[in-house]
Design a protein around this motif. Structure first.
Motif: not given
Length: 127
Positions: A75-92
């Motif tokens: 897992m490239y750090s950019g792909a990991a950050n995509a998941v992290i960003d999604a988790a922090s940017a939503t109410d879901s």
């Protein structure tokens, strides 16, 4: 003599096989409120856009998402950050399930260990 039947030959077919994605990102939707994003293979720089797109699609619907990383070998750090960003940017809620050891290491380094659901965590099921 190099021929198309010879596996050492270089032709258009061999090149297209080499260019095939080394990852897959699939959505399993169980209801309007819950979905699993199954990811496998090597999540290099080329995987980030697809991963982000699928996460945006699921989170746009308001569903809670469990990201299954049990079949991810890199897992490239950019792909990991995509998941992290999604988790922090939503109410879901976005949670990570069964990351392989190399993936867990990158998530821990990036401070995303709290997103991982494992047998010690009851938070996901208690909602």
């Amino acid at each position: 003599m190099i021929t198309a039947a010879n596996p050492l030959s270089v032709d258009a077919t061999a090149q297209s096989v080499g260019e095939a994605p080394r990852h897959s990102v699939e959505i399993e939707s169980y209801s309007t409120l819950y979905a699993v994003l199954r990811v496998s293979g090597d999540l290099d720089m080329t995987a980030r856009a697809e991963l982000t797109g699928k996460l945006d699609e699921l989170l746009g619907s308001g569903a809670d998402v469990l990201v299954d990383l049990s079949a991810v070998s890199f897992m490239y750090s950019g792909a990991a950050n995509a998941v992290i960003d999604a988790a922090s940017a939503t109410d879901s809620r976005v949670r990570i399930f069964a990351p392989t050891r190399p993936v867990r290491m990158i998530l821990d380094v990036l401070g995303a260990g709290v997103l991982i659901v494992d047998n010690r965590s009851r938070e996901w099921t208690s909602r």
